[in-house]
Write a protein that holds these residues in place. Structure first.
Motif, PDB file in Angstrom:
ATOM      1  N   LEU A 114       0.830  -1.195   0.000  1.00  0.00           N
ATOM      2  CA  LEU A 114       0.000   0.000   0.000  1.00  0.00           C
ATOM      3  C   LEU A 114       0.870   1.254   0.000  1.00  0.00           C
ATOM      4  O   LEU A 114       1.723   1.432   0.858  1.00  0.00           O
ATOM      5  N   GLU A 115       0.661   2.133  -0.998  1.00  0.00           N
ATOM      6  CA  GLU A 115       1.408   3.383  -1.089  1.00  0.00           C
ATOM      7  C   GLU A 115       0.657   4.508  -0.385  1.00  0.00           C
ATOM      8  O   GLU A 115       1.244   5.262   0.384  1.00  0.00           O
ATOM      9  N   TRP A 116      -0.638   4.654  -0.661  1.00  0.00           N
ATOM     10  CA  TRP A 116      -1.462   5.623   0.041  1.00  0.00           C
ATOM     11  C   TRP A 116      -2.933   5.257  -0.115  1.00  0.00           C
ATOM     12  O   TRP A 116      -3.292   4.426  -0.949  1.00  0.00           O
ATOM     13  N   SER A 117      -3.760   5.872   0.717  1.00  0.00           N
ATOM     14  CA  SER A 117      -5.200   5.666   0.612  1.00  0.00           C
ATOM     15  C   SER A 117      -5.918   6.974   0.893  1.00  0.00           C
ATOM     16  O   SER A 117      -5.422   7.828   1.629  1.00  0.00           O
ATOM     17  N   ILE A 118      -7.076   7.144   0.285  1.00  0.00           N
ATOM     18  CA  ILE A 118      -7.910   8.331   0.501  1.00  0.00           C
ATOM     19  C   ILE A 118      -9.305   7.858   0.886  1.00  0.00           C
ATOM     20  O   ILE A 118      -9.932   7.087   0.158  1.00  0.00           O
ATOM     21  N   ARG A 119      -9.757   8.321   2.046  1.00  0.00           N
ATOM     22  CA  ARG A 119     -11.100   8.002   2.526  1.00  0.00           C
ATOM     23  C   ARG A 119     -11.999   9.194   2.232  1.00  0.00           C
ATOM     24  O   ARG A 119     -11.708  10.321   2.642  1.00  0.00           O
ATOM     25  N   PHE A 120     -13.079   8.960   1.537  1.00  0.00           N
ATOM     26  CA  PHE A 120     -13.866  10.058   0.986  1.00  0.00           C
ATOM     27  C   PHE A 120     -14.506  10.960   2.040  1.00  0.00           C
ATOM     28  O   PHE A 120     -14.634  12.160   1.840  1.00  0.00           O
ATOM     29  N   ILE A 162      -8.765  15.679  -7.106  1.00  0.00           N
ATOM     30  CA  ILE A 162      -8.446  15.657  -5.684  1.00  0.00           C
ATOM     31  C   ILE A 162      -6.944  15.791  -5.499  1.00  0.00           C
ATOM     32  O   ILE A 162      -6.162  15.103  -6.175  1.00  0.00           O
ATOM     33  N   ASP A 163      -6.530  16.679  -4.607  1.00  0.00           N
ATOM     34  CA  ASP A 163      -5.125  16.798  -4.226  1.00  0.00           C
ATOM     35  C   ASP A 163      -4.789  15.603  -3.335  1.00  0.00           C
ATOM     36  O   ASP A 163      -5.327  15.459  -2.239  1.00  0.00           O
ATOM     37  N   VAL A 164      -3.886  14.729  -3.796  1.00  0.00           N
ATOM     38  CA  VAL A 164      -3.598  13.481  -3.092  1.00  0.00           C
ATOM     39  C   VAL A 164      -2.976  13.738  -1.729  1.00  0.00           C
ATOM     40  O   VAL A 164      -3.334  13.090  -0.732  1.00  0.00           O
ATOM     41  N   ALA A 165      -2.056  14.682  -1.642  1.00  0.00           N
ATOM     42  CA  ALA A 165      -1.366  14.937  -0.380  1.00  0.00           C
ATOM     43  C   ALA A 165      -2.259  15.630   0.636  1.00  0.00           C
ATOM     44  O   ALA A 165      -2.265  15.288   1.826  1.00  0.00           O
ATOM     45  N   ALA A 166      -3.043  16.609   0.168  1.00  0.00           N
ATOM     46  CA  ALA A 166      -3.875  17.399   1.072  1.00  0.00           C
ATOM     47  C   ALA A 166      -5.248  16.785   1.315  1.00  0.00           C
ATOM     48  O   ALA A 166      -5.973  17.234   2.200  1.00  0.00           O
ATOM     49  N   HIS A 167      -5.607  15.756   0.554  1.00  0.00           N
ATOM     50  CA  HIS A 167      -6.943  15.149   0.647  1.00  0.00           C
ATOM     51  C   HIS A 167      -8.013  16.227   0.489  1.00  0.00           C
ATOM     52  O   HIS A 167      -8.954  16.316   1.269  1.00  0.00           O
ATOM     53  N   LYS A 168      -7.870  17.010  -0.571  1.00  0.00           N
ATOM     54  CA  LYS A 168      -8.745  18.157  -0.793  1.00  0.00           C
ATOM     55  C   LYS A 168      -9.274  18.143  -2.218  1.00  0.00           C
ATOM     56  O   LYS A 168      -8.515  17.926  -3.170  1.00  0.00           O
ATOM     57  N   ILE A 169     -10.575  18.380  -2.394  1.00  0.00           N
ATOM     58  CA  ILE A 169     -11.163  18.511  -3.726  1.00  0.00           C
ATOM     59  C   ILE A 169     -10.793  19.882  -4.275  1.00  0.00           C
ATOM     60  O   ILE A 169     -11.116  20.905  -3.678  1.00  0.00           O
ATOM     61  N   ILE A 170     -10.112  19.907  -5.420  1.00  0.00           N
ATOM     62  CA  ILE A 170      -9.616  21.177  -5.952  1.00  0.00           C
ATOM     63  C   ILE A 170     -10.323  21.604  -7.233  1.00  0.00           C
ATOM     64  O   ILE A 170     -10.164  22.744  -7.668  1.00  0.00           O
ATOM     65  N   ALA A 171     -11.107  20.709  -7.848  1.00  0.00           N
ATOM     66  CA  ALA A 171     -11.819  21.086  -9.077  1.00  0.00           C
ATOM     67  C   ALA A 171     -12.967  20.117  -9.319  1.00  0.00           C
ATOM     68  O   ALA A 171     -12.944  18.974  -8.868  1.00  0.00           O
ATOM     69  N   PHE A 172     -13.989  20.610 -10.041  1.00  0.00           N
ATOM     70  CA  PHE A 172     -15.135  19.795 -10.420  1.00  0.00           C
ATOM     71  C   PHE A 172     -15.557  20.187 -11.827  1.00  0.00           C
ATOM     72  O   PHE A 172     -15.532  21.362 -12.189  1.00  0.00           O
ATOM     73  N   ARG A 173     -15.935  19.196 -12.632  1.00  0.00           N
ATOM     74  CA  ARG A 173     -16.420  19.457 -13.984  1.00  0.00           C
ATOM     75  C   ARG A 173     -17.696  18.649 -14.204  1.00  0.00           C
ATOM     76  O   ARG A 173     -17.699  17.423 -14.086  1.00  0.00           O
ATOM     77  N   ALA A 174     -18.784  19.342 -14.531  1.00  0.00           N
ATOM     78  CA  ALA A 174     -20.055  18.680 -14.780  1.00  0.00           C
ATOM     79  C   ALA A 174     -20.041  18.026 -16.155  1.00  0.00           C
ATOM     80  O   ALA A 174     -19.951  18.715 -17.171  1.00  0.00           O
ATOM     81  N   LEU A 175     -20.093  16.703 -16.187  1.00  0.00           N
ATOM     82  CA  LEU A 175     -20.196  15.920 -17.414  1.00  0.00           C
ATOM     83  C   LEU A 175     -20.953  14.639 -17.090  1.00  0.00           C
ATOM     84  O   LEU A 175     -20.800  14.082 -15.992  1.00  0.00           O
ATOM     85  N   ARG A 176     -21.742  14.162 -18.042  1.00  0.00           N
ATOM     86  CA  ARG A 176     -22.375  12.863 -17.889  1.00  0.00           C
ATOM     87  C   ARG A 176     -21.406  11.816 -18.421  1.00  0.00           C
ATOM     88  O   ARG A 176     -21.143  11.735 -19.617  1.00  0.00           O
ATOM     89  N   VAL A 177     -20.835  11.039 -17.525  1.00  0.00           N
ATOM     90  CA  VAL A 177     -19.790  10.080 -17.891  1.00  0.00           C
ATOM     91  C   VAL A 177     -20.301   8.661 -17.684  1.00  0.00           C
ATOM     92  O   VAL A 177     -20.799   8.331 -16.610  1.00  0.00           O
ATOM     93  N   PHE A 178     -20.179   7.829 -18.703  1.00  0.00           N
ATOM     94  CA  PHE A 178     -20.540   6.417 -18.584  1.00  0.00           C
ATOM     95  C   PHE A 178     -19.356   5.563 -19.038  1.00  0.00           C
ATOM     96  O   PHE A 178     -19.531   4.501 -19.611  1.00  0.00           O
ATOM     97  N   ALA A 179     -18.170   6.041 -18.786  1.00  0.00           N
ATOM     98  CA  ALA A 179     -16.962   5.386 -19.264  1.00  0.00           C
ATOM     99  C   ALA A 179     -16.465   4.344 -18.261  1.00  0.00           C
ATOM    100  O   ALA A 179     -16.968   4.231 -17.150  1.00  0.00           O
ATOM    101  N   THR A 180     -15.464   3.584 -18.668  1.00  0.00           N
ATOM    102  CA  THR A 180     -14.777   2.681 -17.748  1.00  0.00           C
ATOM    103  C   THR A 180     -13.325   3.101 -17.547  1.00  0.00           C
ATOM    104  O   THR A 180     -12.586   2.427 -16.850  1.00  0.00           O
TER     105      THR A 180
END
Length: 389
Positions: A114-120, A162-180
């Motif tokens: 395990l390198e790192w983990s982020i809990r939402f 999400i900023d991995v180190a700070a565990h902070k949401i830094i941006a959001f983009r509204a799109l309908r995504v059905f990708a994998t």
């Protein structure tokens, strides 16, 4: 998850600190369900299958297909796993055993520790942005930003950075995504490093199908969108060529090739209902598996290889891919770094007709013959295969 110790001058204090550190390390491993107090040895050739019902990834020997161990924490209702642009981290997502929280974790692909983990629920900077169970994830080339779908803001679905180190949401983009997949560019003359791509639509309707590839900056500003031919399912999977100049986009019954620099579709061929698609990282070949039609349980699965212009190179029947000897539902594929061996994951959901547990089959691409098959002993949800040299 780290512990600081003060300066230690006496031997007794030094030994005490080592004991405390050892117990802390063991406790962390056990809390993630690792079950072993010894550090895993670095692997050589390896294959990893993700999306299994026990919530952990299966690490197999790439030659014998022998199961070496299960790696990573137990993450149930798992999303589609992904690899970092430099192949150093394997990203897994899902819920804890209680089902009351979502996580994204990164495993080091040299040791699968395990390198790192982020809990939402511990993220900051969310504002009105809500994060749900992550189905697709991506990582920036500098490994500082994590991209996650699905999230929403004021009931608008989209992607979060999400900023991995700070565990902070830094941006959001509204799109309908059905990708994998969320594709992340290492960068070339036509596309800057850190650009991300995803198949999506701007429509707010929940029934809208993704009909274009959207190119976004690392902070999720839209750079461009490239419409692609789509069928009833819409565009839901895409992969980059090794040099990142071409993108193959799957929108059953179409498979299209895009010129990334020209931002245009150059070729479209017919493709039946598939289960996965990926590039093997050699030249610009693309690989595709077809899990057969759901209404035709006896229809054989197929594996296809395409050259960089979507010219068919080879087409293999996957009859007998399942460990039971029956017809397996091909769900995902990976190809060795040499381009000589394919690894096809098969299986179905427990509720499917003639349900089959997950298995992994190895094929010699020179002869087209199946070499061996190994059962994974459980059902797969969001199956994905990764081959490591």
């Amino acid at each position: 998850m780290s512990t600081r110790y003060g300066a230690v001058h006496a031997t007794e204090r030094h030994e005490s600190a080592l004991v405390r550190h050892t117990f802390l390390t063991v406790a962390i491993l056990l809390s993630w369900g690792c079950g072993s107090t010894t550090s895993p040895q670095p692997r050589s050739d390896a294959v990893v299958v993700t999306g299994l019902e026990n919530g952990r990834a299966a690490l197999l020997d790439g030659q014998s297909l022998k199961l070496l161990r299960f790696v990573g924490p137990a993450l149930y209702s798992s999303g589609y796993a992904s690899i970092s642009p430099d192949s150093s981290l394997l990203l897994l997502s899902g819920q804890n055993a209680a089902g009351d929280n979502a996580y994204v974790v990164a495993l080091n692909t040299a040791t699968f520790e395990l390198e790192w983990s982020i809990r939402f629920d511990r993220l900051t900077g969310a504002g009105v942005t809500r994060l749900f169970l992550p189905q697709i994830v991506g990582l920036s080339p500098d490994r500082r930003r994590l991209y996650v779908f699905p999230v929403d803001s004021a009931d608008l679905a989209g992607i979060a950075a999400i900023d991995v180190a700070a565990h902070k949401i830094i941006a959001f983009r509204a799109l309908r995504v059905f990708a994998t997949r969320i594709l992340v560019f290492r960068g070339n003359a036509a596309t800057p490093k850190g650009t991300i791509a995803v198949t999506a639509t701007r429509s707010a309707a929940s029934s809208a199908k993704p009909n274009a590839v959207f190119l976004l900056t690392p902070h999720l500003a839209i750079v461009d969108s490239i419409p692609v031919p789509t069928g009833a399912m819409g565009a839901y999977d895409a992969v980059l060529s090794a040099d990142e100049t071409q993108m193959s986009v799957l929108a059953p019954p179409f498979l299209s090739l895009l010129d990334v620099g020209a931002r245009s579709v150059t070729t479209t061929v017919a493709a039946s209902l598939p289960a996965g698609l990926l590039s093997n990282g050699i030249a610009s070949a693309f690989y595709h598996v077809d899990g057969g039609e759901a209404m035709l349980p006896d229809a054989p699965d197929h594996f296809s290889e395409y050259a960089g212009n979507l010219t068919s190179v080879r087409h293999l029947s996957l009859i007998g891919a399942a460990s039971t000897g029956g017809v397996g539902r091909a769900r995902a594929v990976a190809v060795s770094a040499t381009g000589t061996t394919a690894f096809v994951a098969t299986g179905s959901l427990p509720t499917s007709p003639n349900a089959q547990k997950a298995a992994i089959a190895q094929y010699d691409l020179g002869t087209g013959r199946r070499i061996r098959t190994s059962s994974l002993g459980q059902f797969g949800l969001s199956l994905r295969v990764f081959a490591f040299p």
